[in-house]
Design a protein around this motif. Structure first.
Motif, PDB file in Angstrom:
ATOM      1  N   VAL A  53       0.829  -1.120  -0.003  1.00 24.92           N
ATOM      2  CA  VAL A  53      -0.024  -0.152  -0.181  1.00 24.92           C
ATOM      3  C   VAL A  53       0.959   1.052   0.071  1.00 24.92           C
ATOM      4  N   GLY A  95     -13.081   4.667  -5.068  1.00 25.12           N
ATOM      5  CA  GLY A  95     -13.087   3.277  -4.843  1.00 25.12           C
ATOM      6  C   GLY A  95     -11.843   2.631  -4.865  1.00 25.12           C
ATOM      7  N   VAL A  96     -10.761   3.265  -4.396  1.00 25.88           N
ATOM      8  CA  VAL A  96      -9.281   2.573  -4.419  1.00 25.88           C
ATOM      9  C   VAL A  96      -9.216   1.534  -2.990  1.00 25.88           C
ATOM     10  N   GLU A 154     -12.025   0.392  -1.546  1.00 25.34           N
ATOM     11  CA  GLU A 154     -12.779  -0.697  -1.765  1.00 25.34           C
ATOM     12  C   GLU A 154     -12.413  -1.580  -2.677  1.00 25.34           C
ATOM     13  N   SER A 155     -11.598  -1.254  -3.792  1.00 26.20           N
ATOM     14  CA  SER A 155     -10.840  -2.373  -4.298  1.00 26.20           C
ATOM     15  C   SER A 155      -9.990  -2.996  -3.829  1.00 26.20           C
ATOM     16  N   MET A 156      -9.032  -2.384  -2.859  1.00 19.53           N
ATOM     17  CA  MET A 156      -8.039  -3.191  -2.249  1.00 19.53           C
ATOM     18  C   MET A 156      -8.520  -4.062  -1.393  1.00 19.53           C
ATOM     19  N   VAL A 157      -9.595  -4.035  -0.765  1.00 17.02           N
ATOM     20  CA  VAL A 157     -10.342  -4.985   0.358  1.00 17.02           C
ATOM     21  C   VAL A 157     -10.762  -6.127  -0.308  1.00 17.02           C
ATOM     22  N   THR A 158     -11.049  -6.087  -1.751  1.00  9.57           N
ATOM     23  CA  THR A 158     -11.384  -7.210  -2.192  1.00  9.57           C
ATOM     24  C   THR A 158     -10.245  -8.243  -2.538  1.00  9.57           C
ATOM     25  N   THR A 159      -8.900  -7.622  -2.500  1.00  6.53           N
ATOM     26  CA  THR A 159      -7.774  -8.519  -2.380  1.00  6.53           C
ATOM     27  C   THR A 159      -7.426  -8.940  -0.890  1.00  6.53           C
ATOM     28  N   PRO A 160      -6.350  -9.765  -0.897  1.00  9.37           N
ATOM     29  CA  PRO A 160      -6.124 -10.157   0.388  1.00  9.37           C
ATOM     30  C   PRO A 160      -5.851  -9.081   1.603  1.00  9.37           C
ATOM     31  N   LEU A 161      -5.757  -7.808   1.087  1.00 14.39           N
ATOM     32  CA  LEU A 161      -5.532  -7.016   1.975  1.00 14.39           C
ATOM     33  C   LEU A 161      -6.669  -6.622   3.129  1.00 14.39           C
ATOM     34  N   SER A 162      -6.230  -6.167   4.426  1.00 15.51           N
ATOM     35  CA  SER A 162      -7.309  -6.074   5.116  1.00 15.51           C
ATOM     36  C   SER A 162      -7.089  -4.457   5.563  1.00 15.51           C
ATOM     37  N   GLU A 197      -4.160  -3.420   7.310  1.00 15.10           N
ATOM     38  CA  GLU A 197      -2.944  -3.208   6.504  1.00 15.10           C
ATOM     39  C   GLU A 197      -3.076  -2.025   5.543  1.00 15.10           C
ATOM     40  N   LEU A 235     -15.589  -0.447   5.263  1.00 17.34           N
ATOM     41  CA  LEU A 235     -15.471  -1.314   4.093  1.00 17.34           C
ATOM     42  C   LEU A 235     -15.934  -2.810   4.239  1.00 17.34           C
TER      43      LEU A 235
END
Lengths: 317, 259
Positions: free
Chosen positions: B16, B95-96, B98-106, B109, B257
């Protein structure tokens, strides 16, 4: 809880008795369905049916208030990294990063999935070529057309080599060419063994792409099965649309509906529509009548007919 | 306690940070310019202009007094602007996140990544301002070599409440409240322009429970070269604030999120 002992591959998604509440409002109540490995599964329904909520819970983005979801045999709950590591999500909006270039957008995604710099670079390059975006690799995302943005969002969702790809309205707002390309890519992914979970408002899209689908409304499931079967079951195989017909004529013609396998008939504005199977028998019969047969249009029944039959013709806003 | 989320410093958080760096590279020129115009104007106009009429402040020439204070403020503002408006856009407009939390990122993080980046930003902008002070002959001690430490912590410290505000703001305008109700008063009353020693005790104590005044103390002591034992108290307050505030944005972002 008992599960049937399966001899085939385990389900990629298994939803059982799913419940979601927002305050007093139950957005999803007791929904159950499954998605098998390698299939394209469609979740359909009008706005507010509970689709997006269900998807968010499957993607580990929202809490589950009742029932269970298993994705790749792991229990879904908000932030379950073990699931998120194995799925790719294409959300409704083009939420690309406007501060990064096309290549950076998908490379960084690979890094979010824990890939090394080299690995992410290689995978990004493959996907850019595959999605025909290579020539735009250095462009800023705001300079892309709608179709390109959509392709990039899909490419980005594939960076983590997902076993399950979730597509939430992937072709909304695209022109026919761009839609065709997206469809072709989805089919290609399927042939590579990727399981696809799709929502869409375009019934022709669902009919073409989905092996199996579920139609939801008001937080519950209305129908489930392969598109052909659902169409045959709910509305029949074909449709006759009669226009320029008076009510007297309609009453006269309607007397003979029992001579074919008519599932139902209804007025759709100025058009009287008759749904069912073996409607040519009906046409032949009508031709023997004294009054002239009005103008008619005969067509295959579609998923759109099913959708409107099940969820009504009222606007949802 | 249930529901509290801490920032999570992991490989994902570093990525990030990397994302923020890649974004910054594209507009660093205008960003540097925007972040220097105001403190530099303050330094020149007040330091050399008003300084002509002010004999000495706490034993040093006025411009020497406010230089280090403005350095601390530059770091705070660089971080605050970027985190409030930038994070607001990443959350609500683009939505940056929003997109990040669809990956393994929490969410934890993401927040940790933002902290790392803002710590570096604070260091970067603080250092450039330091070079200006150096060129103007306003740096008086080798103790200044320790400045990166307070600057890094300052970045993380001020990004936490700013990120929290960005998460809670219902619209863009509400971010300005944070500036006019929190940042600007802190800027004016945290010992940047005048020492707190002559203020009424009650007001001074009130100021001493805010964080900026302690950053200013540390930075000034290092640049002017008279560190005292009380700096340990300042450092403790700054660290306590940083750790304490860090749960606010992580908790709020997670709720936002994945609520």
């Amino acid at each position: 809880m008992l599960h049937q002992t399966a001899t085939t591959a385990p389900d990629v998604v298994r939803v059982e008795g799913l419940v979601k509440r927002y305050g007093d409002f139950e957005a999803v109540h007791g929904v159950s369905f499954f998605v098998s490995e390698g299939e394209c599964f469609g979740l359909l329904g009008p706005n507010g049916a509970g689709k997006s909520t269900t998807i968010r819970m499957i993607c580990c983005l929202a809490a589950i208030d009742g029932g269970t979801i298993h994705v790749l045999e792991l229990p879904a709950f908000p932030g379950n990294q073990a699931i998120k590591q194995q799925i790719g999500v294409v959300s409704q909006d083009d939420n690309l990063d406007p501060d990064l270039t096309v290549r950076e957008n998908i490379e960084i995604q690979g890094r979010f999935y824990g890939q090394s710099a080299g690995e992410a670079r290689e995978r990004a390059q493959e996907l850019l070529v595959w999605m025909q975006l290579e020539s735009k690799a250095k462009a800023q995302v705001r300079d892309l057309s709608g179709g390109m943005r959509r392709r990039l969002v899909i490419a980005r969702a594939l960076m983590g080599k997902p076993r399950l790809l979730v597509l939430d309205e992937p072709t909304t707002g695209l022109d026919p060419q761009a839609r065709q390309l997206v469809w072709a890519k989805v089919r290609e992914l399927k042939s590579q063994g990727v399981t696809v979970f799709l929502t869409t408002h375009y019934m022709d899209e669902a009919e073409r792409l989905c092996d199996r689908l579920v139609i939801m409304d008001h937080g519950g499931i209305l129908e489930e099965g392969p598109p052909d079967e659902v169409i045959a079951r709910v509305v029949g195989e074909e449709c006759l649309e009669l226009s320029g017909i008076s009510e007297d004529q309609q009453v006269q013609l309607a007397r003979h509906l029992g001579e074919a396998e008519v599932t139902f008939s209804e007025w759709q504005g100025e058009i009287w529509a008759v749904f069912g199977s073996q409607l040519d028998r009906l046409l032949q019969r009508w031709q023997t009548l004294e009054s002239a047969l009005p103008r008619f249009y005969r067509r295959r029944a579609s998923l759109e007919d099913v959708f409107l039959r099940l969820t009504g013709r009222d606007l949802r806003e | 306690m249930k529901g509290i989320v801490w920032p999570r410093f992991s490989h994902g958080a570093v990525m990030v940070f990397r994302r923020d760096f890649l974004a910054w590279v594209k507009y660093y020129k205008s960003s540097l310019l925007l972040n220097f115009g105001e403190p530099l104007t303050n330094l020149l106009a007040l330091g050399f202009g008003l300084g002509m009429y002010v004999a000495k402040m706490d034993g040093v020439p006025f411009v020497d007094f406010i230089g280090p204070g403005l350095l601390a403020v530059t770091a705070m503002n660089a971080v605050t602007f970027d985190t409030t408006f930038g994070a607001y856009d990443r959350l609500n407009v683009n939505g940056v996140y929003e997109s990040m939390v669809t990956t393994p990122l929490s969410a934890g993080e993401i927040v940790a990544g933002e902290f790392l980046w803002e710590a570096c930003r604070s260091l970067l902008y603080g250092t450039v301002f330091f070079i200006v002070l150096l060129a103007l002959g306003l740096v008086h001690s080798w103790w200044s070599l320790l400045l990166p430490l307070p600057l890094l912590i300052t970045g993380a410290l001020f990004s936490a409440p700013a990120l929290f505000v960005a998460t809670k703001a219902k619209n863009n305008e509400q971010l300005f409240y944070y500036f006019s109700l929190v940042i600007t008063p802190m800027f004016m009353f945290s010992g940047v322009f005048f020492p707190l020693s002559k203020l009424p005790v009650l007001i001074r104590d009130l100021i001493l429970i805010t964080p900026l005044v302690h950053v200013v103390d540390i930075v000034r002591a290092l640049i002017l070269g008279h560190p005292t034992d009380s700096l340990w108290v300042d450092a403790a307050v700054v660290v306590a604030y940083t750790v304490g505030l860090s749960i606010l944005p992580a908790t709020a972002l997670k709720k936002r999120l994945t609520g």
